[in-house]
Write a protein that holds these residues in place. Structure first.
Motif, short mmCIF file in Angstrom:
data_model
loop_
_atom_site.label_atom_id
_atom_site.label_comp_id
_atom_site.label_asym_id
_atom_site.label_seq_id
_atom_site.Cartn_x
_atom_site.Cartn_y
_atom_site.Cartn_z
N PRO A 50 24.25 66.94 -8.43
CA PRO A 50 25.24 67.10 -7.35
C PRO A 50 25.10 66.00 -6.30
O PRO A 50 26.11 65.55 -5.73
CB PRO A 50 24.92 68.48 -6.76
N ALA A 51 23.89 65.55 -6.05
CA ALA A 51 23.67 64.48 -5.08
C ALA A 51 24.30 63.17 -5.57
O ALA A 51 24.91 62.43 -4.80
CB ALA A 51 22.18 64.29 -4.81
N ALA A 52 24.16 62.91 -6.87
CA ALA A 52 24.76 61.70 -7.45
C ALA A 52 26.28 61.76 -7.35
O ALA A 52 26.94 60.76 -7.07
CB ALA A 52 24.32 61.54 -8.91
N LEU A 53 26.84 62.94 -7.58
CA LEU A 53 28.30 63.10 -7.48
C LEU A 53 28.76 62.86 -6.04
O LEU A 53 29.78 62.22 -5.81
CB LEU A 53 28.72 64.51 -7.95
N VAL A 54 27.97 63.33 -5.09
CA VAL A 54 28.30 63.12 -3.67
C VAL A 54 28.29 61.62 -3.36
O VAL A 54 29.23 61.07 -2.78
CB VAL A 54 27.28 63.86 -2.77
#
Ligand code: SAH
Length: 234
Positions: free
Chosen positions: A144-148
């Motif tokens: 999710p952090a990479a998507l952000v």
């Protein structure tokens, strides 16, 4: 050349995920950026395709193995690849709009997504990974952090945002939080739109917005103005 993102993950199915839709999705289809999700497990060598092991020194949880991760990184980012290599990590430098802009101006990113307790320190050191945090909280994985991060970067790529001006007036772009927004109806549950915004006086409107932005920033994020961070006040 388009912006090339390579993401190393145990869950490649999470990509492009939300980035396959809307602005980022259209830009992906148009070739403005590319996304390659690489399964870390493919770089394990044993029969069970093991990627993690128990922590040296004991304790709970599992740690991702340096040797497996190094093989995955070397595959995604061979010598000569100019893209920064990031590790999503709560211990990293908090992501800022300034760093997002720098990344968007570059050739792309290689992003390693952690899972479990995190990754063996030696692969961080040996491959010069830049640890990046998306905030002071713990996610169950780096995906999710990479998507952000990718969402923030992709919207800045040339041609992605319809109205290029809106990018420059956003929160953080000028060191301030953004002023409040209003649209029709003229009155909502007894609350009118502030008069100045329907005055047609562009100078007054700009002044009002600036003053509101400064007030909000002082109240909510004095740290942006060089004051004491909220975190330390409490
Ligand atoms: N034991 C670690 C947390 C591991 S969470 C610690 O206390 O620091 C598992 C993975 O989720 C991490 O390896 C990282 O890749 C990701 N992650 C968790 N929180 C994150 C955050 N705030 N920013 C970026 N990545 C994060």
């Amino acid at each position: 050349m388009s912006f090339a993102a390579s993401v190393l993950t145990l869950y490649p199915e999470m990509f492009p995920g939300a980035l396959g839709l809307s602005l980022a999705g259209r830009a992906l289809e148009a070739g403005t950026w590319s996304l390659e999700a690489i399964q870390i497990r493919d770089f394990a060598t044993d029969r069970h395709r093991t990627v993690d092991d128990t922590p040296a020194g004991g304790g709970a949880g599992m740690v991702m193995r340096a040797d497996v991760l190094a093989r995955a990184i070397d595959h995604a980012s061979p010598p000569g690849d100019e893209r920064p290599r990031l590790l999503m990590s709560p211990r990293g430098k908090p992501l800022t709009q300034a760093r997002v802009r720098e990344l968007a101006a570059g050739p792309g990113v290689v992003i390693l997504c952690g899972r479990f307790e995190g990754v063996d320190q030696r692969v961080i050191d040996a491959r010069g990974l830049e640890e990046v945090s998306v905030g002071d909280f713990i996610l169950s994985g780096g995906e999710p952090a990479a998507l952000v991060l990718l969402d923030a970067v992709v919207r800045l790529l040339p041609g992605v945002m319809g109205n290029a001006v809106s990018g420059e007036e956003e929160s953080f772009e000028n060191g301030l939080l953004e002023h409040p927004h209003y649209t029709r109806p003229q009155e909502f549950e007894g609350r009118p739109i502030p008069d100045v915004l329907i005055s047609g006086n562009h100078k007054k409107i700009a002044e009002w917005r600036r003053a509101e932005a400064e007030k909000l920033t002082r109240e909510r994020r004095p740290d942006l103005l060089g004051g004491t961070p909220q975190l330390l006040v409490k």
